[in-house]
Design an enzyme around this catalytic site. Structure first.
Site, PDB file in Angstrom:
ATOM      1  N   SER A 119       0.734  -1.227  -0.119  1.00  0.00           N
ATOM      2  CA  SER A 119      -0.003   0.111   0.070  1.00  0.00           C
ATOM      3  C   SER A 119       1.036   1.133   0.135  1.00  0.00           C
ATOM      4  CB  SER A 119      -1.061  -0.165   1.114  1.00  0.00           C
ATOM      5  OG  SER A 119      -1.422   1.292   1.430  1.00  0.00           O
TER       6      SER A 119
ATOM      7  N   TYR B 269      -2.151  -0.021   9.954  1.00  0.00           N
ATOM      8  CA  TYR B 269      -2.341  -0.806   8.791  1.00  0.00           C
ATOM      9  C   TYR B 269      -1.041  -0.726   7.935  1.00  0.00           C
ATOM     10  CZ  TYR B 269      -4.001  -0.820   3.812  1.00  0.00           C
ATOM     11  OH  TYR B 269      -4.058  -1.284   2.434  1.00  0.00           O
TER      12      TYR B 269
END
Length: 350
Positions: free
Chosen positions: A143, A168
């Site tokens: 990501s 995350y």
């Protein structure tokens, strides 16, 4: 780089009822001859399950698509799937997504993004045991969040990313580190893709553009963070899928220390001002007749875990695969508005 012919292959896609996963499966099924896709998804309720069911229903029209409901954090389940279907290419897209959700629900991220990914790596490793179909290539989702609050732009995969600003992001950086160690120790090729704000029809409802649309349709005010002074490298789903498929078909070159490992940015490399994006969305919703009055906006400060901008340096992906996104934000949001009208407005009015 070794080339991989995807025709007649068995491909495992985790997170196959997710936004990127379902679009990838559909494109693979339509583009390659005698391809078999094994799709895994736990169909969790992080967002509206009916959207995942809708995407799954589109895939189940294909006879060479097999869906298995299950969780990648369940080691026995993953090893059973690998033993039964023996995939030769694996695309791991299953993950607990979302920056803000990770602040209040950290356990979900450790289970899916750390334990789940470890299980996938272990299964790839054991595919190299005698007599099995070995995994020729593992492609997995990282990501743009790994860049955290890096000031240097555009973000390059050569940049240091040791200071994540959300759990995350930390789990995604961990995926890259784990993949490197497994590729080094066991020799199977792995490629990580750092996705940059993917959007489009049937996307994730927790993403800003989808949440904005839901609120606008309800006549509610939309919240714009950092007083609208944010930039995102919005990338249309079809462009992302083309990039993933290109990457699947070539294993990475060996690193200087002989590891078949690579990480790429996959994004639009043209960050859009958030306010411009919102105004374009408003225009597209008006063009489809979904709304007919101006959108009310509330400007708020930056939220914890958010970053000011995302901006992908995609030169490596362009050099190695000819990757060049072609969809403008206006085209992409137009396609989303058309789908939204059909899926929500027209359906409701029937």
């Amino acid at each position: 780089m070794a080339k991989i012919d995807l025709n007649k292959r068995t491909i495992l896609v985790t997170g196959s009822s997710g936004f990127i996963g379902s679009n990838l499966c559909k494109a693979l099924l339509e583009q390659f001859e005698d391809i078999k896709i094994i799709g895994i998804d736990n169909m969790n309720d992080y967002y509206d399950v009916s959207l995942k069911e809708y995407r799954l229903s589109q895939l189940q029209k294909y006879s060479n698509y097999t869906f298995i409901k299950g969780d990648i954090a369940d080691k026995a389940f993953i090893h059973e799937v690998f033993a039964k279907y023996q995939p030769s290419v694996v695309v791991n897209l299953a993950a607990q997504a979302g920056v803000r959700y990770s602040i209040t629900n950290p356990d979900a991220y450790i289970q899916s993004n750390i334990i789940g990914f470890f299980n996938i790596l272990e299964a790839c490793r054991y595919s190299y045991d005698d007599g099995k179909t070995k995994v020729d290539h593992l492609v997995y989702a990282s990501s743009s969040s790994v860049y955290g609050s890096n000031k240097k732009v555009p973000y390059s995969t050569d940049d240091k990313v040791d200071n994540p600003v959300s759990l995350y992001a930390a789990t995604k950086k961990s995926n890259e580190l784990l993949a490197h160690s497994y590729s080094k120790l066991y020799g199977f090729p792995s490629t990580g893709l750092r996705f940059f704000t993917v959007y489009g029809p049937a996307g994730r409802p927790d993403m800003a553009y989808f949440k904005f649309t839901n609120k606008i349709v309800m006549g509610e005010k939309i919240q714009i963070y950092n007083n609208g002074d944010m930039k995102r490298d919005f990338t249309y789903i079809d462009d992302i899928v083309k990039g993933i498929i290109a990457v699947m078909q070539k294993t990475p070159e060996l690193t200087e220390d002989g590891v078949p490992y690579k990480v790429y940015n996959i994004g639009n490399s043209q960050p859009e001002d958030l306010l411009t994006f919102v105004n374009t969305l408003e225009e597209c919703l008006k063009n489809e007749g979904i709304i007919n009055k101006p959108v009310e906006k509330e400007f708020l400060p930056m939220q914890p875990g958010d970053v000011y901008q995302t901006f992908a340096d995609t030169r490596d992906l362009e050099k190695d695969f000819g990757f060049k996104p072609k969809t403008s934000v206006k085209e992409g949001l137009s396609a989303f508005a058309k789908w939204y009208k059909e899926a929500y407005i027209n359906k409701k009015n029937k």
